[in-house]
Motif scaffolding. Structure first.
Motif, PDB file in Angstrom:
ATOM      1  N   ALA A 134      -9.781   2.489  11.797  1.00  0.00           N
ATOM      2  CA  ALA A 134      -8.902   3.373  12.562  1.00  0.00           C
ATOM      3  C   ALA A 134      -7.641   3.726  11.769  1.00  0.00           C
ATOM      4  CB  ALA A 134      -8.524   2.719  13.887  1.00  0.00           C
ATOM      5  N   ARG A 135      -7.065   2.742  11.091  1.00  0.00           N
ATOM      6  CA  ARG A 135      -5.848   3.004  10.327  1.00  0.00           C
ATOM      7  C   ARG A 135      -6.148   3.900   9.124  1.00  0.00           C
ATOM      8  NH1 ARG A 135      -1.050   1.057  12.434  1.00  0.00           N
ATOM      9  NH2 ARG A 135      -1.655  -1.125  12.297  1.00  0.00           N
ATOM     10  N   GLU A 136      -7.273   3.686   8.471  1.00  0.00           N
ATOM     11  CA  GLU A 136      -7.653   4.543   7.348  1.00  0.00           C
ATOM     12  C   GLU A 136      -7.849   5.978   7.809  1.00  0.00           C
ATOM     13  OE1 GLU A 136      -9.976   1.159   4.656  1.00  0.00           O
ATOM     14  OE2 GLU A 136     -11.088   2.427   6.056  1.00  0.00           O
ATOM     15  N   VAL A 137      -8.439   6.153   8.987  1.00  0.00           N
ATOM     16  CA  VAL A 137      -8.598   7.495   9.550  1.00  0.00           C
ATOM     17  C   VAL A 137      -7.235   8.154   9.732  1.00  0.00           C
ATOM     18  CG1 VAL A 137      -9.246   8.781  11.625  1.00  0.00           C
ATOM     19  CG2 VAL A 137     -10.813   7.085  10.677  1.00  0.00           C
ATOM     20  N   GLY A 138      -6.277   7.390  10.254  1.00  0.00           N
ATOM     21  CA  GLY A 138      -4.941   7.944  10.472  1.00  0.00           C
ATOM     22  C   GLY A 138      -4.273   8.380   9.178  1.00  0.00           C
ATOM     23  N   VAL A 139      -4.350   7.536   8.154  1.00  0.00           N
ATOM     24  CA  VAL A 139      -3.738   7.864   6.864  1.00  0.00           C
ATOM     25  C   VAL A 139      -4.415   9.080   6.246  1.00  0.00           C
ATOM     26  CG1 VAL A 139      -3.337   7.058   4.513  1.00  0.00           C
ATOM     27  CG2 VAL A 139      -2.960   5.505   6.439  1.00  0.00           C
TER      28      VAL A 139
ATOM     29  N   PRO B  66       7.094   0.223   3.296  1.00  0.00           N
ATOM     30  CA  PRO B  66       6.335   1.451   2.985  1.00  0.00           C
ATOM     31  C   PRO B  66       5.221   1.243   1.977  1.00  0.00           C
ATOM     32  CG  PRO B  66       8.695   1.904   3.037  1.00  0.00           C
ATOM     33  CD  PRO B  66       8.543   0.411   3.109  1.00  0.00           C
ATOM     34  N   ASN B  67       5.316   0.182   1.164  1.00  0.00           N
ATOM     35  CA  ASN B  67       4.273  -0.058   0.166  1.00  0.00           C
ATOM     36  C   ASN B  67       2.931  -0.407   0.793  1.00  0.00           C
ATOM     37  OD1 ASN B  67       5.871   0.471  -2.100  1.00  0.00           O
ATOM     38  ND2 ASN B  67       6.674  -1.609  -2.133  1.00  0.00           N
ATOM     39  N   ILE B  68       2.915  -0.729   2.095  1.00  0.00           N
ATOM     40  CA  ILE B  68       1.637  -1.009   2.758  1.00  0.00           C
ATOM     41  C   ILE B  68       0.744   0.230   2.708  1.00  0.00           C
ATOM     42  CG2 ILE B  68       2.442  -0.337   5.044  1.00  0.00           C
ATOM     43  CD1 ILE B  68      -0.082  -3.116   4.147  1.00  0.00           C
ATOM     44  N   VAL B  69       1.362   1.413   2.630  1.00  0.00           N
ATOM     45  CA  VAL B  69       0.577   2.644   2.537  1.00  0.00           C
ATOM     46  C   VAL B  69      -0.295   2.616   1.290  1.00  0.00           C
ATOM     47  CG1 VAL B  69       0.689   5.164   2.340  1.00  0.00           C
ATOM     48  CG2 VAL B  69       2.270   3.963   3.858  1.00  0.00           C
ATOM     49  N   GLU B  70       0.213   1.996   0.197  1.00  0.00           N
ATOM     50  CA  GLU B  70      -0.556   1.917  -1.037  1.00  0.00           C
ATOM     51  C   GLU B  70      -1.868   1.162  -0.831  1.00  0.00           C
ATOM     52  OE1 GLU B  70       1.779   0.213  -4.128  1.00  0.00           O
ATOM     53  OE2 GLU B  70       3.451   1.639  -3.887  1.00  0.00           O
TER      54      GLU B  70
ATOM     55  N   TYR C 267      -3.682   1.011   1.908  1.00  0.00           N
ATOM     56  CA  TYR C 267      -4.648   1.860   2.614  1.00  0.00           C
ATOM     57  C   TYR C 267      -5.141   3.003   1.739  1.00  0.00           C
ATOM     58  CZ  TYR C 267      -3.839  -0.658   6.913  1.00  0.00           C
ATOM     59  OH  TYR C 267      -3.794  -1.648   7.859  1.00  0.00           O
ATOM     60  N   VAL C 268      -4.260   3.566   0.928  1.00  0.00           N
ATOM     61  CA  VAL C 268      -4.690   4.633   0.025  1.00  0.00           C
ATOM     62  C   VAL C 268      -5.693   4.082  -0.985  1.00  0.00           C
ATOM     63  CG1 VAL C 268      -3.944   6.175  -1.829  1.00  0.00           C
ATOM     64  CG2 VAL C 268      -2.651   6.079   0.308  1.00  0.00           C
TER      65      VAL C 268
ATOM     66  N   SER D 246      -9.654  12.849  -5.079  1.00  0.00           N
ATOM     67  CA  SER D 246      -9.084  13.770  -4.105  1.00  0.00           C
ATOM     68  C   SER D 246      -7.686  13.365  -3.650  1.00  0.00           C
ATOM     69  CB  SER D 246     -10.004  13.893  -2.884  1.00  0.00           C
ATOM     70  OG  SER D 246     -10.127  12.656  -2.216  1.00  0.00           O
ATOM     71  N   ILE D 247      -7.380  12.051  -3.656  1.00  0.00           N
ATOM     72  CA  ILE D 247      -6.049  11.602  -3.257  1.00  0.00           C
ATOM     73  C   ILE D 247      -5.236  11.355  -4.517  1.00  0.00           C
ATOM     74  CG2 ILE D 247      -4.698   9.887  -2.005  1.00  0.00           C
ATOM     75  CD1 ILE D 247      -7.086   9.323  -0.267  1.00  0.00           C
ATOM     76  N   ARG D 248      -4.251  12.195  -4.743  1.00  0.00           N
ATOM     77  CA  ARG D 248      -3.446  12.121  -5.954  1.00  0.00           C
ATOM     78  C   ARG D 248      -2.089  11.458  -5.650  1.00  0.00           C
ATOM     79  NH1 ARG D 248      -5.656  16.283  -9.185  1.00  0.00           N
ATOM     80  NH2 ARG D 248      -7.863  16.433  -8.579  1.00  0.00           N
ATOM     81  N   THR D 249      -1.603  10.670  -6.590  1.00  0.00           N
ATOM     82  CA  THR D 249      -0.276  10.054  -6.462  1.00  0.00           C
ATOM     83  C   THR D 249       0.791  11.042  -6.906  1.00  0.00           C
ATOM     84  OG1 THR D 249      -1.143   7.834  -6.848  1.00  0.00           O
ATOM     85  CG2 THR D 249       1.214   8.166  -7.203  1.00  0.00           C
ATOM     86  N   VAL D 250       1.817  11.208  -6.098  1.00  0.00           N
ATOM     87  CA  VAL D 250       2.974  12.032  -6.453  1.00  0.00           C
ATOM     88  C   VAL D 250       4.127  11.058  -6.672  1.00  0.00           C
ATOM     89  CG1 VAL D 250       4.520  13.891  -5.765  1.00  0.00           C
ATOM     90  CG2 VAL D 250       2.123  13.915  -5.022  1.00  0.00           C
ATOM     91  N   HIS D 251       4.424  10.764  -7.929  1.00  0.00           N
ATOM     92  CA  HIS D 251       5.389   9.729  -8.265  1.00  0.00           C
ATOM     93  C   HIS D 251       6.761  10.034  -7.655  1.00  0.00           C
ATOM     94  CE1 HIS D 251       2.640   7.628 -10.882  1.00  0.00           C
ATOM     95  NE2 HIS D 251       2.329   8.785 -11.468  1.00  0.00           N
ATOM     96  N   GLY D 252       7.329   9.012  -7.033  1.00  0.00           N
ATOM     97  CA  GLY D 252       8.634   9.164  -6.409  1.00  0.00           C
ATOM     98  C   GLY D 252       8.581   9.727  -5.004  1.00  0.00           C
ATOM     99  N   THR D 253       7.394  10.138  -4.555  1.00  0.00           N
ATOM    100  CA  THR D 253       7.280  10.724  -3.219  1.00  0.00           C
ATOM    101  C   THR D 253       6.219  10.017  -2.390  1.00  0.00           C
ATOM    102  OG1 THR D 253       7.950  12.894  -4.054  1.00  0.00           O
ATOM    103  CG2 THR D 253       6.867  12.843  -1.914  1.00  0.00           C
ATOM    104  N   GLY D 254       4.967  10.202  -2.759  1.00  0.00           N
ATOM    105  CA  GLY D 254       3.878   9.625  -1.976  1.00  0.00           C
ATOM    106  C   GLY D 254       2.541  10.084  -2.511  1.00  0.00           C
ATOM    107  N   TYR D 255       1.820  10.881  -1.701  1.00  0.00           N
ATOM    108  CA  TYR D 255       0.467  11.281  -2.074  1.00  0.00           C
ATOM    109  C   TYR D 255       0.199  12.703  -1.594  1.00  0.00           C
ATOM    110  CZ  TYR D 255       0.167   6.229  -2.492  1.00  0.00           C
ATOM    111  OH  TYR D 255       0.419   4.930  -2.837  1.00  0.00           O
ATOM    112  N   ARG D 256      -0.791  13.318  -2.243  1.00  0.00           N
ATOM    113  CA  ARG D 256      -1.251  14.623  -1.785  1.00  0.00           C
ATOM    114  C   ARG D 256      -2.763  14.676  -1.894  1.00  0.00           C
ATOM    115  NH1 ARG D 256      -2.663  18.302  -5.739  1.00  0.00           N
ATOM    116  NH2 ARG D 256      -2.051  17.755  -7.872  1.00  0.00           N
ATOM    117  N   MET D 257      -3.362  15.463  -1.018  1.00  0.00           N
ATOM    118  CA  MET D 257      -4.799  15.668  -1.030  1.00  0.00           C
ATOM    119  C   MET D 257      -5.134  16.915  -1.838  1.00  0.00           C
ATOM    120  SD  MET D 257      -7.851  14.750   0.051  1.00  0.00           S
ATOM    121  CE  MET D 257      -7.396  13.524   1.274  1.00  0.00           C
TER     122      MET D 257
END
Length: 226
Positions: A153-158, A188-192, A194-195, A210-221
């Motif tokens: 469920a959490r992976e679906v949300g992310v 916030p590192n818990i997001v890492e 799940y990603v 498909s999930i790319r790291t955007v350094h200093g920000t987060g992620y993009r699809m």
């Protein structure tokens, strides 16, 4: 709600049973992995499973893996005396939806249970598509091409947070605010974690990124899904 507690510490198990029952829930308890697995697979349907990591017989990770392999999508909250990112990652990789380290507050536990059940039962997003990646948040179903991908469920949300904004950078904190009920109490590192788990499921087996790291920000699809 109907809740299954799988916990070998009998004092803790009884305390959880009393507390959850006092809140109006129906509670079944198992003190070992064999009984817990039997109930998880055949004693439901449960609204949530509280699953200790270390158990006599099959451990929590093994039970969770078996549940998912049998198509049981009941939200799982892993309970453990262990602490650390690797333990948490292993539990999530096994299919757990959330993770709580002992000792914990019953108030926090109750809030986590409500959040898991609410998230599993009331997601109202429509079908999301990015390239050949398709996500149905309401039904908690994911598919890459012709292959189904099992997600928690959490992976679906992310993943939904990222797929709703393909090509745009999404901050870790924005993902926390959207997916977690108490985001400001969580690193916030818990997001890492799940990603990383999502990449192992929706990208690595298909040779994608498909999930790319955007350094200093987060992620993009990636807008093309790959």
């Amino acid at each position: 709600m109907r809740i299954l507690v799988v916990e070998d510490e009998e004092g803790l198990a009884e305390s959880l049973r009393r507390g959850l029952s006092a809140d109006g829930h129906i509670v079944d308890v198992a003190h070992d992995g064999h009984r817990g697995l039997d109930l998880a697979l055949a004693g439901g349907p449960y609204d949530v499973v509280l699953l200790d990591l270390m158990l006599p017989g099959p451990g929590g990770r093994a039970i969770c893996t078996r549940m998912r392999a049998h198509g049981v999508t009941t939200p799982v909250l892993m309970l453990t005396a262990k602490d650390g990112e690797h333990d948490e990652a292993e539990g999530l990789d096994a299919g757990a939806d959330d993770y709580l380290t002992k000792p914990f507050s019953f108030v926090v536990l109750a809030a986590r249970i409500r959040a898991l059940v609410r998230r599993a039962g009331s997601v109202d997003r429509g079908i999301l598509r990015t390239g050949d990646l398709v996500l149905d948040p309401r039904g908690r179903r994911c598919r890459r091409g012709e292959r189904d991908v099992e997600l928690t469920a959490r992976e679906v949300g992310v993943l939904a947070c990222l797929m709703e904004q393909p090509g745009r950078a999404v901050a870790k904190q924005d993902i926390l605010d959207e997916v977690w009920d108490t985001p400001h109490d969580i690193d916030p590192n818990i997001v890492e974690v799940y990603v990383s788990s999502l990449r192992k499921k929706i990208d690595a087996p298909f040779g994608r990124r498909s999930i790319r790291t955007v350094h200093g920000t987060g992620y993009r699809m990636a807008p093309d899904g790959g």
